[in-house]
Motif scaffolding. Structure first.
Motif, PDB file in Angstrom:
ATOM      1  N   UNK A   1       0.832  -1.198   0.000  1.00 42.76           N
ATOM      2  CA  UNK A   1       0.000   0.000   0.000  1.00 42.76           C
ATOM      3  C   UNK A   1       0.871   1.254   0.000  1.00 42.76           C
ATOM      4  N   UNK A   2       1.931   1.237   0.804  1.00 45.47           N
ATOM      5  CA  UNK A   2       2.819   2.400   0.881  1.00 45.47           C
ATOM      6  C   UNK A   2       3.448   2.704  -0.474  1.00 45.47           C
TER       7      UNK A   2
ATOM      8  N   UNK B   1       2.610  13.772   6.750  1.00 42.71           N
ATOM      9  CA  UNK B   1       2.702  14.136   8.154  1.00 42.71           C
ATOM     10  C   UNK B   1       1.872  13.259   9.071  1.00 42.71           C
ATOM     11  N   UNK B   2       0.655  12.897   8.617  1.00 37.13           N
ATOM     12  CA  UNK B   2      -0.193  12.072   9.481  1.00 37.13           C
ATOM     13  C   UNK B   2       0.318  10.640   9.565  1.00 37.13           C
ATOM     14  N   UNK B   3       1.185  10.224   8.613  1.00 35.47           N
ATOM     15  CA  UNK B   3       1.778   8.881   8.646  1.00 35.47           C
ATOM     16  C   UNK B   3       3.040   8.888   9.500  1.00 35.47           C
ATOM     17  N   UNK B   4       3.931   9.851   9.244  1.00 32.12           N
ATOM     18  CA  UNK B   4       5.186   9.927   9.993  1.00 32.12           C
ATOM     19  C   UNK B   4       4.991  10.430  11.409  1.00 32.12           C
TER      20      UNK B   4
ATOM     21  N   UNK C   1      11.387  13.726  10.443  1.00 38.51           N
ATOM     22  CA  UNK C   1      11.238  13.829   8.990  1.00 38.51           C
ATOM     23  C   UNK C   1      10.281  14.955   8.613  1.00 38.51           C
ATOM     24  N   UNK C   2       9.132  15.012   9.287  1.00 36.77           N
ATOM     25  CA  UNK C   2       8.143  16.049   8.976  1.00 36.77           C
ATOM     26  C   UNK C   2       8.688  17.441   9.273  1.00 36.77           C
TER      27      UNK C   2
ATOM     28  N   UNK D   1      -4.966  14.880  10.485  1.00 38.23           N
ATOM     29  CA  UNK D   1      -4.433  15.164  11.823  1.00 38.23           C
ATOM     30  C   UNK D   1      -5.549  15.177  12.868  1.00 38.23           C
ATOM     31  N   UNK D   2      -6.652  15.875  12.567  1.00 35.26           N
ATOM     32  CA  UNK D   2      -7.764  15.951  13.515  1.00 35.26           C
ATOM     33  C   UNK D   2      -8.405  14.575  13.698  1.00 35.26           C
ATOM     34  N   UNK D   3      -8.649  13.889  12.593  1.00 35.64           N
ATOM     35  CA  UNK D   3      -9.344  12.596  12.625  1.00 35.64           C
ATOM     36  C   UNK D   3      -8.558  11.573  13.440  1.00 35.64           C
ATOM     37  N   UNK D   4      -7.253  11.431  13.136  1.00 38.79           N
ATOM     38  CA  UNK D   4      -6.458  10.419  13.835  1.00 38.79           C
ATOM     39  C   UNK D   4      -6.234  10.785  15.297  1.00 38.79           C
TER      40      UNK D   4
END
Length: 490
Positions: free
Chosen positions: A47-48, A222-225, A231-232, A416-419
């Motif tokens: 997937x990535x 950003x939401x993954x890292x 890194x971000x 960001x908000x959701x996670x």
């Protein structure tokens, strides 16, 4: 002078030619996004890895938009448009024949080069082909073609994949693209150019491309890292340095990549900023609502996709009407009302719960679609009209860049908000609803900011066409660029 019948006929043929290209690029984007799981399974990729089929395309398009708009202003938008079409068609064939996921990603990046040339040229071509009193109508009809492509893409892609395999979703671009290229070559003409003496700003172009790529990649991942990860933060810091260096170069160079005086126009600045805010709202919905429908309410992908089309169908109907109306009453009332309706639709989405009827979802999406349809075409017309004739390519590139930046910011904000809310409430099925609610409320706040920004634009309707003198620079004793006469909007 009253336009001849030949000119009247040609402008509508130009709209058809550009509209086919717009439809094809929108169709391609929506088809590829919808068919990613099929491509992933067929190629045995992770997937990535397969996400880069979309990410590579987005980053290349975003990085090159400004440069392609500038080249169009200098060398002619017709040449850039036709070259972009040729690259898009050839790379589509290569994508269809890709032997591996890595090859497909590379060919999608090449396709992004062609798409950037198309996106940066088509609004400029339309603006040059139509009088100012019909600009909103033309851009509204082009927007309608975009929404038709986005709406029909998943269904057409699913049918093609079922009958002919996923590679056909790329091959279909070849005959359609060749037909559109032939028509464009016959009907599109270049407007007179007055910037032959200017040079292409390679340093500014490179700084902008690298800075924007770093920014969008950080926001995209950003939401993954993790937003506080090394890194971000490193990518965000690099993007700030590069974009600051870009602005410094543009203020000093003789022939800038981006004429920063454009932002001295309140209409241009407000239209660009409100466009970014509009797309943040739109892509917050694109990111969050499928989770609500599929994971929260148990709908299948086909049913969820059908519900999501409620927004784009309304946009396709409203966009040409609002564009034509903006030619009569200006853009401020329509665009501001549109942002307010988007905010209202987001508040309706924030009220959804585990037992909300599906017609409530459809109504909320229809309200958002009505708002987006009212906002888009008048705002685009205002942005294009605020730029002088020899800067139409840059204006078109800024319009497309605002869209891409807003897209990525929307996904980043919503993600960001959701996670964050999901993790705070236990990351179980029940926590999905407060997470979705918080994401929609955050987007509604952005829409409120968009209302304020849209209100500050000038209420002026389309300006009277007239001569547009080329830029005149004066030099300070130090040799740096001191001032330049503003030629004024078209």
């Amino acid at each position: 002078m009253t336009p001849t019948r030949q000119h009247i006929d040609r402008k509508w043929w130009v709209l058809i030619a550009v509209g086919v290209g717009t439809f094809m690029s929108a169709l391609d984007a929506s088809v590829v996004n919808a068919m990613l799981p099929i491509i992933e399974r067929s190629m045995g990729a992770s997937v990535a890895a397969i996400e880069w089929v979309v990410t590579a395309y987005l980053l290349v398009v975003s990085a090159l938009l400004l440069g392609m708009g500038r080249l169009g202003d200098m060398r002619g938008h017709r040449k850039i448009y036709l070259t972009g079409f040729a690259i898009f068609v050839a790379s589509s064939a290569l994508c269809g024949a890709a032997p591996s996921a890595h090859a497909l990603i590379a060919f999608r990046a090449l396709q992004g080069v062609g798409a950037a040339m198309l996106f940066a040229s088509s609004p400029a071509i339309l603006t040059a082909s139509f009088p100012a009193s019909e600009r909103g109508r033309a851009l509204g009809l082009q927007a309608m073609m975009t929404y038709i492509g986005l709406t029909t893409g998943p269904a057409l892609g699913g049918w093609l994949t079922h009958v002919l395999g996923w590679r056909s979703i790329f091959y279909i671009n070849v005959p359609v693209g060749l037909a559109a290229m032939w028509l464009s070559a016959r009907v599109v003409r270049d407007a007179p150019r007055r910037v032959h003496e200017e040079r292409f700003d390679f340093i500014g172009g490179a700084l902008f491309a690298l800075g924007l790529t770093a920014l969008l990649h950080a926001l995209n991942q950003g939401h993954v890292w993790g937003w506080g990860s090394r890194s971000t933060i490193s990518l965000l810091a690099l993007s700030v340095l590069l974009l600051a260096a870009f602005i410094r170069v543009e203020l000093r160079v003789q022939s800038p990549m981006l004429d920063l005086r454009l932002f001295g126009s309140r209409a241009f600045s407000a239209a660009t900023a409100s466009a970014v805010l509009n797309y943040i709202c739109a892509y917050s919905i694109v990111f969050v609502l499928p989770f609500y429908l599929i994971r929260g309410r148990g709908l299948g992908p086909a049913s969820a996709g059908l519900i999501l089309t409620a927004q784009t169908v309304v946009m396709a109907v409203v966009s040409p009407l609002s564009g034509a109306l903006s030619d009569r009453i200006g853009s401020r009332l329509l665009s501001t009302s549109g942002m307010a309706l988007i905010g209202g639709g987001l508040l309706l989405l924030a009220r959804l719960g585990p037992t909300s009827p599906m017609h409530s979802v459809i109504i909320a999406l229809a309200v958002v679609g009505l708002g987006a349809g009212l906002f888009g075409s008048p705002n685009n017309s205002a942005l294009m009209g605020a730029a002088p004739r020899e800067r139409k390519g840059i204006a078109a590139a800024m319009m497309a860049t605002a869209r891409n930046v807003g897209m990525v910011l929307g996904v980043g904000l919503a993600g960001a908000v959701f996670t964050s809310v999901l993790a705070r409430h236990g990351n179980d099925a029940a926590s999905l609803y407060p997470a979705a609610r918080a994401s929609f409320l955050a987007a509604a706040i952005v829409a409120g900011a968009g209302v304020v920004v849209s209100m500050v634009r000038s209420a002026q309707r389309h300006p009277t066409p007239g001569p547009c003198p080329g830029p005149q620079w004066s030099r300070s004793p130090s040799g740096s660029r001191a001032s330049r006469a503003w030629p004024g909007p078209e």
